[in-house]
Design an enzyme around this catalytic site. Structure first.
Site, PDB file in Angstrom:
ATOM      1  N   CYS A  90       0.812  -1.225   0.000  1.00 20.05           N
ATOM      2  CA  CYS A  90       0.000   0.000   0.000  1.00 20.05           C
ATOM      3  C   CYS A  90       0.842   1.270   0.000  1.00 20.05           C
ATOM      4  O   CYS A  90       0.333   2.362  -0.273  1.00 20.05           O
ATOM      5  CB  CYS A  90      -0.945  -0.005   1.190  1.00 20.05           C
ATOM      6  N   HIS A 224      -2.955   7.022   3.301  1.00 24.15           N
ATOM      7  CA  HIS A 224      -3.445   5.798   2.658  1.00 24.15           C
ATOM      8  C   HIS A 224      -4.812   5.450   3.238  1.00 24.15           C
ATOM      9  O   HIS A 224      -4.997   5.432   4.455  1.00 24.15           O
ATOM     10  CB  HIS A 224      -2.447   4.660   2.896  1.00 24.15           C
ATOM     11  N   ASN A 254     -10.265   0.093   0.595  1.00 25.23           N
ATOM     12  CA  ASN A 254      -8.802   0.147   0.575  1.00 25.23           C
ATOM     13  C   ASN A 254      -8.323  -0.350  -0.790  1.00 25.23           C
ATOM     14  O   ASN A 254      -8.421  -1.537  -1.086  1.00 25.23           O
ATOM     15  CB  ASN A 254      -8.283  -0.743   1.711  1.00 25.23           C
TER      16      ASN A 254
END
Ligand code: ACO
Length: 297
Positions: A90, A224, A254
Site C-alpha cells: 500500500c 493511505h 482500501n
C-alpha cells in the site's frame, strides 16, 4: 450485497472500517484500468507518451507474473522509455515518488509517469469476512515533470512477514520436495492497525522536522485509505483538524497503493489544492513498509 453470502453487515463494517461501497473488478482487466489512468494523467499534464523518460508501476498482484505491468502499460500508451515495477504494497506511491526523485537528482529524467494499479479484491478468500470486506480495486496515475515541489521523502521498513501476507504456489518441478500451498491473504488486523498508526505518525513527524515545519504548517494530509479509524488515530496523534484529512475510503475501500494517487486526483479535481499549499502524503502496508512525502504546490 456482502451480507448475501457472508455473515456480516453494514452495522459491523461501517463503524469499524469507514467503508460503505467499493469498486470490484469483474470483466475489466487491471492493465486496461492502468492504461486509462496513465492516459488521463498524460492528458492532464499536457505531455505525450513519447516525452516520458521513465515509467514506474506500483502493483502487488495482477494476472501476469511476467512481463511486468509497467511494460504492458508502456505498450498500451505508446511509450518507449525504460520502465520498472515495484511491489511496496500500500506504500507503493511514496516509494515510486522516491525512485522518481532519485532519477531527477541524478539528472537522468525530465518526465516520469507513476501508475499505481491494484486489484486487492483478488487476494483474500471471499469467505473470510475479516479481510474480504476491506478492499476495492483501482488505478491512479501521476506525471512528474521538472521542479522542486517534492521537499522531502522519508521511508521505513520493518520486516513482519506473519502479519499481512499471501502465498502462492509456483509450477511444480521434478525436484520440489518441500510442501507448498496457496494461502489467501492473511491479516492480523489489530497488529496492522498498531503498526499503521505508529509508522505513519513517525514518518510524518520526521519529514516535518527535517523541513523545520510542524503539522500546523501543512494544509492537507493525505493518508493511505486503509481504514477510517487508522486515519482518525493519526489525526488525533498529530492534533490536527478533521478537514486537513481528505478521505474517500467510504466510497472506495482500501485500494492499496492506488489509494494515494486516486485521493490526490480527487482533491485536485474538486479544487481543494491551491498553489503554495503544503501536502503530506503518508502510506503504510504489508512488509511492513511505510513512507511519507512532503510536497509544496
Ligand atoms: N463482519 C462481522 N463480523 C466480523 C467481520 C465482518 N466483516 N470481520 C470480523 N468479524 C468478527 C470476528 O470474527 C470476531 O468475532 P469473534 O469475537 O466472535 O471471534 C469479531 O468480529 C472481532 O474481530 P477482530 O478481528 O478482533 O475485529 P477488530 O475489532 O480488530 O476489527 C479490523 C477488524 C476492522 C480489520 C481491524 O482490526 C482493523 O481495522 N485493522 C486494521 C487493518 C486494516 O485496516 N487493514 C487494511 C489492509 S492492510 C493495509 O492497507 C496496510
Amino acid at each position: 450485497m456482502l451480507a448475501e453470502f457472508l455473515d456480516t453487515s453494514d452495522e459491523w463494517i461501517y463503524p469499524r472500517t469507514g467503508v460503505k461501497s467499493r469498486y470490484v473488478i469483474s470483466d475489466e482487466k487491471l492493465e486496461e484500468m492502468a492504461i486509462e489512468a496513465a492516459n488521463k494523467a498524460l492528458a492532464d499534464a499536457g505531455i505525450t507518451a513519447a516525452e516520458l523518460d521513465y515509467i514506474i508501476c506500483s502493483n502487488v498482484v495482477n494476472e501476469y507474473i511476467t512481463p511486468q505491468l509497467s511494460c504492458i502499460i508502456q505498450g498500451g500508451i505508446g511509450a518507449t522509455c525504460p520502465c520498472i515495477d515495484i511491489n511496496c504494497a500500500c506504500a507503493g506511491f511514496i516509494y515510486a515518488l522516491d525512485i522518481a526523485e532519485s532519477q531527477y537528482r541524478a539528472g537522468r529524467v525530465r518526465n516520469v509517469l507513476i501508475v499505481c494499479a491494484e486489484e486487492p479484491t483478488r487476494m483474500p478468500d471471499w469467505a473470510d469476512r475479516s479481510t474480504s470486506v476491506l478492499f476495492g480495486d483501482g488505478a491512479g496515475a501521476a506525471v512528474l515533470t521538472g521542479g522542486d515541489n517534492i521537499k522531502g521523502i522519508s521511508l521505513s521498513s520493518a520486516s513482519a512477514t506473519d502479519k499481512l501476507y499471501q502465498k502462492r504456489t509456483l509450477q511444480p518441478t521434478p525436484y520440489i520436495t518441500k510442501e507448498e500451498i496457496d494461502i489467501p491473504l492473511q491479516m492480523k488486523g489489530q497488529d496492522v492497525f498498531k503498526f499503521a498508526v505508529k509508522a505513519s505518525s513517525t514518518d510524518i513527524t520526521k519529514i516535518l522536522a527535517q523541513n523545520n515545519l510542524t503539522a500546523n504548517d501543512v494544509d492537507h494530509i493525505l493518508l493511505h485509505q486503509a481504514n477510517i479509524r487508522i486515519i482518525h488515530a493519526i489525526r488525533d496523534f498529530l492534533k490536527q483538524p478533521d478537514d486537513k484529512f481528505p478521505v474517500n475510503i467510504e466510497s472506495h475501500g482500501n485500494s492499496s497503493s492506488s489509494s494515494c494517487p486516486i485521493l490526490l486526483d480527487e482533491c485536485r479535481r474538486n479544487g481543494r489544492l491551491l498553489p503554495g499549499d503544503k501536502i503530506v502524503l503518508s502510506a503504510f502496508g504489508a512488509g511492513f513498509v511505510s513512507g511519507a512525502a512532503l510536497i509544496e504546490l
